[in-house]
Design a protein around this motif. Structure first.
Motif, PDB file in Angstrom:
ATOM      1  N   ALA A 126       0.961  -0.851   0.287  1.00 26.96           N
ATOM      2  CA  ALA A 126       0.075  -0.166  -0.108  1.00 26.96           C
ATOM      3  C   ALA A 126       0.776   0.929  -0.211  1.00 26.96           C
ATOM      4  CB  ALA A 126      -1.105   0.336   1.066  1.00 26.96           C
ATOM      5  N   ALA A 127       1.514   1.311   0.567  1.00 28.84           N
ATOM      6  CA  ALA A 127       2.769   2.462   0.946  1.00 28.84           C
ATOM      7  C   ALA A 127       3.238   2.905  -0.617  1.00 28.84           C
ATOM      8  CB  ALA A 127       4.049   2.211   2.275  1.00 28.84           C
ATOM      9  N   GLN A 128       3.719   1.499  -1.002  1.00 29.25           N
ATOM     10  CA  GLN A 128       4.399   1.299  -2.857  1.00 29.25           C
ATOM     11  C   GLN A 128       3.313   2.421  -3.417  1.00 29.25           C
ATOM     12  OE1 GLN A 128       5.531  -2.230  -2.943  1.00 29.25           O
ATOM     13  NE2 GLN A 128       8.068  -1.763  -2.319  1.00 29.25           N
ATOM     14  N   SER A 229       4.504  18.940  -0.690  1.00 30.56           N
ATOM     15  CA  SER A 229       3.553  18.592   1.154  1.00 30.56           C
ATOM     16  C   SER A 229       2.704  17.479   1.102  1.00 30.56           C
ATOM     17  CB  SER A 229       3.173  19.758   1.457  1.00 30.56           C
ATOM     18  OG  SER A 229       2.279  20.056   1.050  1.00 30.56           O
ATOM     19  N   ALA A 230       2.540  17.114   2.140  1.00 27.49           N
ATOM     20  CA  ALA A 230       1.541  16.115   2.825  1.00 27.49           C
ATOM     21  C   ALA A 230       0.960  16.038   3.883  1.00 27.49           C
ATOM     22  CB  ALA A 230       1.837  15.140   2.323  1.00 27.49           C
ATOM     23  N   VAL A 231      -0.215  15.885   4.931  1.00 30.17           N
ATOM     24  CA  VAL A 231      -0.604  15.600   5.937  1.00 30.17           C
ATOM     25  C   VAL A 231      -1.000  14.071   6.055  1.00 30.17           C
ATOM     26  CG1 VAL A 231      -2.346  15.971   7.674  1.00 30.17           C
ATOM     27  CG2 VAL A 231      -1.523  17.627   6.430  1.00 30.17           C
ATOM     28  N   ILE A 232      -0.744  13.128   6.914  1.00 34.90           N
ATOM     29  CA  ILE A 232      -0.982  11.641   7.227  1.00 34.90           C
ATOM     30  C   ILE A 232      -1.839  12.042   8.427  1.00 34.90           C
ATOM     31  CG2 ILE A 232       0.212   9.316   7.716  1.00 34.90           C
ATOM     32  CD1 ILE A 232       2.339  10.419   4.825  1.00 34.90           C
ATOM     33  N   ILE A 233      -2.701  11.068   8.578  1.00 33.24           N
ATOM     34  CA  ILE A 233      -3.180  10.654   9.080  1.00 33.24           C
ATOM     35  C   ILE A 233      -3.370   9.663   9.769  1.00 33.24           C
ATOM     36  CG2 ILE A 233      -5.577  11.344  10.356  1.00 33.24           C
ATOM     37  CD1 ILE A 233      -4.562  14.039   9.075  1.00 33.24           C
ATOM     38  N   GLY A 234      -2.990   9.204  11.424  1.00 23.45           N
ATOM     39  CA  GLY A 234      -2.586   7.883  11.661  1.00 23.45           C
ATOM     40  C   GLY A 234      -1.223   7.674  11.341  1.00 23.45           C
ATOM     41  N   GLY A 235      -0.421   6.401  12.571  1.00 24.30           N
ATOM     42  CA  GLY A 235       0.226   6.394  13.019  1.00 24.30           C
ATOM     43  C   GLY A 235       0.926   4.804  12.582  1.00 24.30           C
ATOM     44  N   GLY A 236       0.377   4.444  11.887  1.00 20.20           N
ATOM     45  CA  GLY A 236       0.260   3.328  12.175  1.00 20.20           C
ATOM     46  C   GLY A 236       1.617   2.898  11.459  1.00 20.20           C
ATOM     47  N   LYS A 237       1.491   0.601  10.673  1.00 22.65           N
ATOM     48  CA  LYS A 237       2.203   0.279  10.097  1.00 22.65           C
ATOM     49  C   LYS A 237       2.440   1.769   8.620  1.00 22.65           C
ATOM     50  CE  LYS A 237       2.479  -4.584  12.374  1.00 22.65           C
ATOM     51  NZ  LYS A 237       1.915  -4.465  13.035  1.00 22.65           N
ATOM     52  N   LEU A 238       1.435   1.103   7.886  1.00 21.60           N
ATOM     53  CA  LEU A 238       1.906   1.302   6.619  1.00 21.60           C
ATOM     54  C   LEU A 238       2.022   2.693   6.402  1.00 21.60           C
ATOM     55  CD1 LEU A 238       0.305   1.635   4.257  1.00 21.60           C
ATOM     56  CD2 LEU A 238      -2.045   2.376   4.259  1.00 21.60           C
ATOM     57  N   THR A 239       1.953   3.914   7.719  1.00 24.95           N
ATOM     58  CA  THR A 239       2.627   5.129   7.957  1.00 24.95           C
ATOM     59  C   THR A 239       3.561   5.330   7.760  1.00 24.95           C
ATOM     60  OG1 THR A 239       0.561   6.340   8.557  1.00 24.95           O
ATOM     61  CG2 THR A 239       2.584   7.293   8.578  1.00 24.95           C
ATOM     62  N   TYR A 241       5.711   2.897   6.254  1.00 29.11           N
ATOM     63  CA  TYR A 241       6.660   2.406   5.601  1.00 29.11           C
ATOM     64  C   TYR A 241       6.409   3.561   4.322  1.00 29.11           C
ATOM     65  CZ  TYR A 241       6.350  -2.653   6.899  1.00 29.11           C
ATOM     66  OH  TYR A 241       6.263  -3.693   7.119  1.00 29.11           O
ATOM     67  N   LEU A 242       5.073   4.175   4.698  1.00 29.08           N
ATOM     68  CA  LEU A 242       5.013   5.148   3.550  1.00 29.08           C
ATOM     69  C   LEU A 242       6.353   6.439   4.388  1.00 29.08           C
ATOM     70  CD1 LEU A 242       3.501   6.804   1.314  1.00 29.08           C
ATOM     71  CD2 LEU A 242       1.470   7.466   2.810  1.00 29.08           C
ATOM     72  N   LEU A 243       6.074   6.580   5.182  1.00 25.64           N
ATOM     73  CA  LEU A 243       7.156   8.019   5.509  1.00 25.64           C
ATOM     74  C   LEU A 243       8.714   7.605   4.973  1.00 25.64           C
ATOM     75  CD1 LEU A 243       6.595   8.963   9.402  1.00 25.64           C
ATOM     76  CD2 LEU A 243       5.878   9.890   6.740  1.00 25.64           C
ATOM     77  N   ALA A 244       8.595   6.211   4.910  1.00 23.69           N
ATOM     78  CA  ALA A 244      10.662   5.646   4.481  1.00 23.69           C
ATOM     79  C   ALA A 244      10.757   5.996   3.127  1.00 23.69           C
ATOM     80  CB  ALA A 244      10.580   4.161   4.926  1.00 23.69           C
ATOM     81  N   ILE A 268      11.171  10.272  16.644  1.00 20.62           N
ATOM     82  CA  ILE A 268      12.313   9.705  16.368  1.00 20.62           C
ATOM     83  C   ILE A 268      13.223   9.218  15.761  1.00 20.62           C
ATOM     84  CG2 ILE A 268      14.236   8.080  17.934  1.00 20.62           C
ATOM     85  CD1 ILE A 268      12.447   8.350  20.301  1.00 20.62           C
ATOM     86  N   LYS A 269      12.299   8.426  15.373  1.00 22.90           N
ATOM     87  CA  LYS A 269      12.487   7.303  13.293  1.00 22.90           C
ATOM     88  C   LYS A 269      12.269   8.777  12.424  1.00 22.90           C
ATOM     89  CE  LYS A 269      11.740   3.636  10.940  1.00 22.90           C
ATOM     90  NZ  LYS A 269      10.749   2.400  11.238  1.00 22.90           N
ATOM     91  N   TYR A 270      11.534   8.995  12.202  1.00 25.95           N
ATOM     92  CA  TYR A 270      11.719  10.525  11.184  1.00 25.95           C
ATOM     93  C   TYR A 270      12.228  12.301  11.650  1.00 25.95           C
ATOM     94  CZ  TYR A 270      10.450   6.705   8.903  1.00 25.95           C
ATOM     95  OH  TYR A 270       9.843   5.090   7.989  1.00 25.95           O
ATOM     96  N   PRO A 271      12.346  12.324  12.403  1.00 27.98           N
ATOM     97  CA  PRO A 271      13.287  13.416  13.526  1.00 27.98           C
ATOM     98  C   PRO A 271      13.089  14.611  11.902  1.00 27.98           C
ATOM     99  CG  PRO A 271      15.365  12.601  11.994  1.00 27.98           C
ATOM    100  CD  PRO A 271      14.314  11.405  12.066  1.00 27.98           C
ATOM    101  N   GLN A 272      12.997  14.500  10.326  1.00 28.86           N
ATOM    102  CA  GLN A 272      12.763  15.835   9.605  1.00 28.86           C
ATOM    103  C   GLN A 272      11.324  15.533   9.220  1.00 28.86           C
ATOM    104  OE1 GLN A 272      13.884  11.766   8.976  1.00 28.86           O
ATOM    105  NE2 GLN A 272      14.905  12.536   7.583  1.00 28.86           N
ATOM    106  N   THR A 273      10.679  14.812   9.601  1.00 25.72           N
ATOM    107  CA  THR A 273       9.514  15.254   9.705  1.00 25.72           C
ATOM    108  C   THR A 273       8.271  15.727  11.106  1.00 25.72           C
ATOM    109  OG1 THR A 273       9.114  13.121   8.382  1.00 25.72           O
ATOM    110  CG2 THR A 273       6.599  13.280   9.369  1.00 25.72           C
TER     111      THR A 273
END
Length: 456
Positions: A126-128, A229-239, A241-244, A268-273
């Motif tokens: 889904a992230a891809q 630019s994008a706003v993502i609502i929700g921070g689960g597994k899909l988010t 993978y998508l942030l990467a 912590i994992k994505y400090p630029q976000t």
């Protein structure tokens, strides 16, 4: 084919329904007896009550003589153990669903060392898909072929835009190496020819070089340009993978997550976000975060109805692009014309991937079909042929070849290079040829797509 499926969840249900309808022999293993009985009554399948990872249950299910074993239970470890056991028992091909991001880092190692044919991850798929859709913001969907090197996108033609009301033969050269493969008009699917005239409201699926496809999609919908630019609502597994992927695209990103632990982990994992702790389902909170100033809004919560409402609100607030995750496919029947744009269904993506894999096995046995896909609910097929030296139609310009009706050569892959066809191009031995057709004609070889007795 004899196929054993372990797991009767949403993916298992799609697999049972679709594969049984294609006359495969399906054996389902499921520990929930009422769920198992429900599937046996609904679909033309057999079933065994039990744990799909257990040796004795697999033996009873006939895994030792099956063509394909598919493990799609809710538990990653169960799926891996089940696939390894099936391989040791003698299953020809094994498939396992694995969702944990930690496992995704070592997919190749798991496949090679454990002997699992295919390991697939719904959130990663889904992230891809979302990332591809953001690259082509005008696209409703993006299909990928040749290991992601060839993209086919679906766009809607708007009034008073360049492609509308012009015969396709008069488009040549205006849009570069863009091939219009499919036209959907009033729910009718057509393979176009030179005399086809595109109309406003048509859905068209096109392929070509990424830059020229992007330029073509801008012409179709000028109001949708590059997504920065994008706003993502929700921070689960899909988010996760998508942030990467989106971080590498240098997009301005904001994630709104209601769970503090998940929010801290992503920060912590994505400090630029920018990671915001809060309830992204509340309109007042979204307005406080100026969400309408972003190019795209992507609701990825675990509740379909919340995702749908967020996407509709974003669309009505002027956001250019919405991508909505919907797991319950029955909801899709009532989602037309409510302001939704691209819809992502992880379970459907993974089921389609597995079904394509099975069809590729089935269609490649005894033929030169090296890959096989179905699009638009099976109304369109895409086949990839490997051209052998004894092909009757090599070294002849395409303009001099007559193909059977209802098909189109979309592109040719030669020595790793993608070639989009024109009249002077010739098919050569060892080429890979991608063919799009609206009707399954049981093509086994590239020669099958051409009319016989040419020139007689």
């Amino acid at each position: 084919m004899n196929i054993v499926i372990a797991g009767a969840g949403k993916v298992g249900e799609v697999l049972c329904r679709d594969l049984a309808s294609e006359n495969h022999n399906i054996m389902l293993i499921e520990p929930n007896e009422s769920r198992l009985d429900q599937f046996i009554n609904l679909y033309d399948i057999s079933g065994i009550h039990g744990n799909g990872a257990m040796f004795d249950i697999q033996t009873e299910a006939g895994v030792d003589t099956c063509d394909v074993f598919i493990a799609v239970t809710r538990n990653d470890e169960t799926n891996l153990i089940a696939a390894i056991t099936a391989r040791k028992l003698g299953a020809k091909f094994t498939v396992a669903r694995v969702r944990d991001p930690e496992y995704s880092k070592q997919m190749s190692f798991l496949r090679e060392s454990l002997g699992i044919t295919l390991i697939i991850n719904p959130e990663l798929e889904a992230a891809q898909e979302i990332a591809r859709t953001l690259i082509f913001p005008s696209a409703l969907q993006v299909e990928s072929f040749v290991h992601g090197r060839v993209n086919m996108i679906e766009v809607v033609l708007q009034k008073n835009t360049a492609p509308v009301d012009v015969k396709l033969k008069d488009h040549k050269g205006r849009f570069g190496d863009v091939v219009i493969c499919i036209v959907i008009r009033d729910d009718r699917v057509m393979i176009p020819d030179g005399e086809t005239i595109l109309r406003a409201g048509d859905h068209v699926m096109v392929t070509g070089s990424p830059g020229e496809v992007r330029s073509f999609s801008k012409l179709c919908q000028p109001d949708l340009d590059k997504i920065n630019s994008a706003v993502i609502i929700g921070g689960g597994k899909l988010t996760d993978y998508l942030l990467a992927r989106l971080v590498k695209m240098r997009m301005k990103l904001k994630v709104i997550e209601i769970d503090t632990e998940n929010a801290d982990r992503l920060a912590i994992k994505y400090p630029q976000t920018e990671i915001i702790f809060g309830d992204g389902t509340k309109q007042s909170f979204l307005n406080e975060e100026h969400f309408s100033d972003y190019d795209a809004v992507i609701p990825l919560t675990g509740v379909d109805e919340e995702n749908i409402l967020i996407a509709i609100y974003a669309y009505r607030s002027g956001v250019k692009k919405t991508i909505t995750k919907v797991n319950r496919t029955d909801l899709l029947k009532i989602l037309d014309n409510v302001g939704l744009q691209s819809i992502i269904t992880p379970q459907r993506l993974i089921a389609n991937h597995i079904i394509r894999f099975i069809r590729s096995i089935e269609n490649s046995q005894g033929s030169n079909v090296s890959a096989f896909y179905r699009l638009l609910d099976g109304r369109v097929e895409v086949l990839q042929f490997k051209v052998k030296g004894n092909c009757c139609e090599v070294n002849i310009p395409l303009i001099d070849l007559k193909t059977k009706p209802g098909l189109l050569i979309a592109c040719i892959v030669r020595d790793g290079k993608i070639i989009y066809p024109h009249g002077a191009i010739q098919i050569l031995p060892e080429d890979d040829v991608i063919v799009v057709t609206t009707k399954h004609k049981n093509f086994q070889d590239i020669d099958d797509i051409f009319e016989k007795n040419r020139g007689q």
